[in-house]
Design a protein around this motif. Structure first.
Motif: not given
Length: 1000
Positions: A410-421, A423-426, A747-754
């Motif tokens: 489940r944790r692996v599945r959650q981590l994979e879903n986290f990474r895919s989301r 990437q979509h967010l970035a 305080d910094l915001l590191l945006e997913p876009g870089g």
């Protein structure tokens, strides 16, 4: 008379012989075992018959004994006559002989009809012995001669007759049961020969009446005593001429002695006892044998037996075939029972008596067999227990393994879903930022369990960032704030009013339509698991994970909308919540966040960003490594006067200790050697080796004596701090070598876009501990904005290279280098989380309606446009403001005031916010239950005015809620003192700037 005594002895012998025969018959039945095929002989009916017959014989013997006892006999003068006599009056009745009396209850077996008629006639005539005709007929027909008793003794004769009448049926039953008619008829021919003996006392002679009385049993004792007393009183004449003589008390005892467990059958005392109780000897012999066996088994040398107790016990004991009497009951028959009991209870005494060797062998064998059996049983139990434990352990292991595998999957599945989301967010970040979106704020503090349990008011600490609500100042943003506590109506009303009064008002102070719509764009939700785990100090993500109703409501609120999650300190349950809601998280993976959010991880990022860091070294886990590292750093940096020790996983200045080098004995000697060689030659290792060896010798004692934690409330002494430091790892680094040190937070915001964006920056304010941040001044004024921006950009890019996105807080320290007179900036800490300063900055920008330009280092606030100037001014004027933020203000006396009362006091003291002028004071409320912690923001036209207002507010509030005797627990005083130091430094900087201006 001698014939009568002889007959009585024969009758007693007959009874004893019958009882002995019955006992021998019973003993012989025990040995009879007859088996014919599968059938077994049942001797129980025969045993019951023998018991019934034996009981009947014992009863008849007692009745006979009672009858004989109540007879009045006059014994002749013989030599063996006991000397103890009873003196009675001189009157001497004439007693006649009593012939044989037959029972009339039933016919004896084999009796003649004439004999039956004769016995019945005798019993009928005995009922009225006073009548002279009856006396004559009884003498002629039955041969019984009744005495001629005076009328005054009629009652005594009647009692005697009734006794004989009662005796006859019992004797008849006995004789019919055992068919001993001929012998018993001779024994029942009792003769009464009146005879008198005179005891001369002076000139008078008193008749002596003597009776032969067998000892009474326990059952017939009271009856015998009453009948004898009654008969004696009747026989004694009540004439006044006859003087009563006192009768001495006769104590009838039958003691005898048992020597070495055996009775001497020819001893006088035992013969006297046996002759006295011959009629009930059958029951006595069982008890006597048991007593003899007990005395022989325990080798008792001498035992004095009380005959009366023995007979009484024998009658009361139900002697079964295999039922042994209790030991204490047997010992109660002895007169010296205490001495015998001591012998019986003596260890090993049993093995000195009869069969002692066999008993010892049996006991040894039984003990050994018991030990062997017990050992085997215990071994069996242990093996059985071990088998059960192994089976249960294996089942639990298998179950845990399945659960672990399921959780890992489940944790692996959650981590994979986290990474895919992610990437979509970035990929869609710019589009999301420019469109309507929903931000789910979860201010969770995902510290370790040990750290969470040590924190006081953990839920309040998580709710300090309630100012995240003010993200709705962006018209495209809706906020769902997850609150760790249930908020009261007063707090909800307060924040609703703050959101309405955001500064976007016209000259008439009317709330615009846009401002009123902001209230509908935020929702505060509290997970239901908060009520189930009130004392567990669980992080907010975990509570939300176990709150299905709240999760379902969030799903309904975000359905069909673009949304993402902004968390706090990263935790593994953030992945579970994100996976349940199907939303991306604006933040790094929990594993990456936990790796780089430590003190050692921050130093690695700063080193990779090529930012100046304090001299030091991280990842220290052993004491030798600590000593060697410290000696090396001290030998290379002689200008550092204080060294800091930081625990990797601690936060907010909790895990910091320090030690001053001035307490080191060899420091002056090492400093002289450094000056001797000079800075250039000193960098070679062979010059530093002697100093390092000297440092290594003194550092352990130096640390033990002079090192101390910065916050003693967390770690009371160096030993406790060092134990945690070595277990979790830590960093050793230098404290800035200057008297004037300023710390700041960016305080910094590191945006997913870089991209890297600076959101807030401020100079820190400290309390009693100079390493703990309580507040800050916004914007910062200690570092040049361009220098600060350059440092932050490099740190942000280094974080993005390590897949760190989201909100990041960087702590910097600045000081003046006395050697080069240049300003130095060191990066000292990195927090991968949404900071409290950033949350309070959002509240500040909401109330002022301004923007914080970190690149220029100013807070720009637009002023309201007056109606008269509307035609000439196209844009509102912008002014600069300075603010002081206090996010961790604590006072124990604040709990005594409700929020509405507190605001009334502040209003009376002139503490408030002026929306027109965009300056004043605003409070942040965290809790409506304890009410001890609050936040405060003061806005003014210059930094000095903001600091003064902040300090005055703290002082006035403290005076209003405290007295001179009860000050309470607070950090107001320490913060006021730190603000005074900052004000003094500000004044000095202004004066220095004025002096340097003409020279330029």
């Amino acid at each position: 008379m001698s014939d009568k005594l002889k007959y009585e002895d024969k009758l007693g012998a007959v009874l004893v012989q019958v009882q002995d025969d019955l006992r021998q018959l019973k003993c012989s039945l025990e040995k009879v075992t007859v088996n014919e095929g599968d059938e077994t002989l049942d001797i129980q009916p025969l045993d019951n018959a023998i018991r019934k017959t034996e009981s009947s014989i014992r009863k008849h013997a007692e009745d006979y004994l009672k009858a004989v006892t109540e007879q009045v006999l006059v014994l002749p003068c013989i030599e063996d006559l006991p000397k103890k006599t009873v003196q009675i009056p001189k009157w001497k009745p004439s007693l006649e002989r009593f012939p044989d009396v037959r029972p009339q209850k039933e016919d004896l077996p084999g009796s003649l009809p004439g004999e039956k008629h004769q016995s019945q006639l005798a019993m009928r005539l005995l009922c009225n012995p006073a009548h002279p005709n009856n006396r004559d007929i009884l003498y002629q027909k039955c041969g019984i001669s009744l005495p001629d008793i005076h009328k005054r003794s009629t009652n005594a004769v009647s009692n005697l007759t009734m006794t004989v009448a009662q005796l006859s049926p019992s004797v008849c039953d006995f004789m019919s049961g055992i068919d001993l008619k001929s012998r018993c008829v001779k024994q029942l021919k009792l003769e009464t020969e009146p005879r008198s003996t005179c005891e001369k006392t002076g000139s008078k002679c008193t008749p002596l009446l003597t009776t032969t009385t067998p000892p009474p049993t326990r059952i017939s004792k009271s009856i015998d005593h009453g009948s004898m007393m009654q008969g004696t009183s009747v026989l004694i004449p009540k004439s006044p001429e006859n003087l009563l003589v006192p009768v001495p008390v006769i104590i009838r005892k039958y003691p005898f002695t048992i020597t070495k467990g055996r009775i001497n059958p020819v001893a006088a005392d035992f013969c006297h006892f046996k002759q006295s109780f011959s009629l009930c000897w059958s029951s006595v012999v069982y008890a006597l044998e048991a007593l003899e066996k007990l005395l022989r088994d325990f080798a008792v040398p001498v035992a004095k037996v009380s005959g009366e107790r023995l007979v009484e016990f024998a009658h009361g004991w139900d002697n079964g075939w295999r039922k042994a009497p209790p030991v204490f009951s047997l010992l109660s028959m002895l007169e010296n029972w205490e001495e015998v009991l001591g012998l019986v209870l003596r260890p090993g005494q049993r093995y000195k008596g009869d069969g002692g060797n066999e008993a010892a062998a049996i006991h040894i064998q039984s003990c050994w067999r018991r030990y062997v059996a017990r050992t085997a049983y215990l071994r069996h139990c242990r093996r059985k227990w071990a088998a059960g434990t192994i089976a249960i352990s294996w089942l639990m292991h298998a179950q845990m393994r399945r659960v672990r595998k399921a959780l890992q999957a489940r944790r692996v599945r959650q981590l994979e879903n986290f990474r895919s989301r992610a990437q979509h967010l970035a990929a869609n970040w710019k589009h999301i930022q420019s469109s309507k979106r929903t931000i789910i704020h979860i201010p969770s503090l995902g510290y370790s369990q040990s750290q969470r349990l040590k924190l006081r008011g953990f839920d309040i600490l998580q709710n300090i960032q309630i100012s995240r609500l003010f993200d709705i100042r962006d018209e495209n943003v809706e906020v769902i704030y997850i609150c760790p506590r249930h908020l009261g109506e007063d707090m909800l009303h307060y924040y609703t009013s703050l959101l309405k009064c955001d500064g976007a008002t016209d000259g008439d102070d009317t709330v615009t339509t846009e401002a009123s719509s902001w209230v509908r764009r935020f929702i505060i939700l509290t997970p239901e698991a908060v009520d189930y785990f009130p004392t567990r100090n669980m992080c907010l993500s975990t509570l939300l994970k176990y709150s299905p109703r709240t999760l379902k409501r969030i799903k309904n609120l975000i359905q069909g909308k673009q949304a993402y999650i902004v968390g706090g300190v990263a935790h593994a349950d953030d992945l579970a919540v994100a996976d349940e809601l199907g939303l991306p998280v604006l933040g790094p993976e929990p594993a990456i966040a936990q790796h780089y959010s430590t003190k050692s991880g921050g130093r690695r990022i700063f080193t990779g960003a090529e930012v100046d860091v304090p001299p030091g070294r991280g990842d220290i886990y052993s004491l030798n490594q600590l000593h060697e590292t410290l000696a090396e750093l001290m030998s290379q940096n002689f200008n550092v006067q204080r060294w800091l020790f930081k625990i990797d996983s601690e936060h907010s200045g909790r895990g910091i200790a320090y030690c001053d080098i001035c307490h080191l004995n060899c420091y002056n000697w090492a400093l002289q050697k450094y000056h001797y060689y000079g800075p250039e030659l000193w960098n070679t290792e062979w010059n530093q080796e002697s100093v390092m060896v000297k440092y290594l010798d003194e550092i352990p004692e130096w640390l033990e004596r002079y090192a101390q934690p910065a916050k003693t409330s967390c770690y009371p002494n160096w030993a406790c701090f060092l134990k945690t430091f070595l277990r979790q790892g830590g960093v050793v680094e230098a404290y800035p070598p200057s008297d004037s040190v300023t710390c700041l937070t960016v305080d910094l915001l590191l945006e997913p876009g870089g991209e890297v964006t600076m959101l807030s920056c401020g100079d820190q304010l400290h309390g009693s501990c100079q390493l703990e941040t309580i507040g800050s001044t916004v914007p910062q004024t200690s570092v040049h904005p361009e220098t600060l921006h350059s440092i932050c950009m490099r740190v942000g890019q280094a974080c993005l290279q390590r897949l760190i996105v989201g909100y990041v807080s960087v702590d910097l320290v600045t000081f003046l280098n006395h050697n080069s007179m240049e300003q130095k900036v060191w990066a000292i800490d990195l927090d991968l989380t949404y900071s409290d300063q950033l949350a309070m900055t959002q509240m500040l920008l909401m109330m002022t309606g301004g923007t914080l330009n970190c690149r220029a280092g100013c807070l720009e606030v637009p002023m309201p446009i007056r109606e008269k100037c509307c035609e000439h001014q196209s844009a509102p004027p912008v002014v600069h403001r300075y603010a002081v933020i206090g996010s961790h203000l604590f006072h124990s006396h604040l709990s005594m005031l409700y929020h509405n009362v507190f605001f009334m006091i502040c209003k009376a003291l002139g503490i408030g916010f002026n929306i027109k002028r965009k300056q004043g004071t605003v409070f942040a409320l965290y809790d409506n239950h304890d009410r001890c912690s609050i936040g405060m923001i003061t806005v003014s036209e210059d930094l000095q005015g903001a600091l003064v207002t902040f300090a005055q507010n703290l002082s006035v509030i403290h005076q209003e809620i405290s007295s001179s005797k009860i000050q309470g627990e607070t950090n107001f005083k320490d913060l006021i003192k730190d603000i005074e130091d900052v004000l003094q430094m500000t004044v000095q900087n202004k004066q220095r700037a004025v002096k340097d201006k003409p020279a330029a």
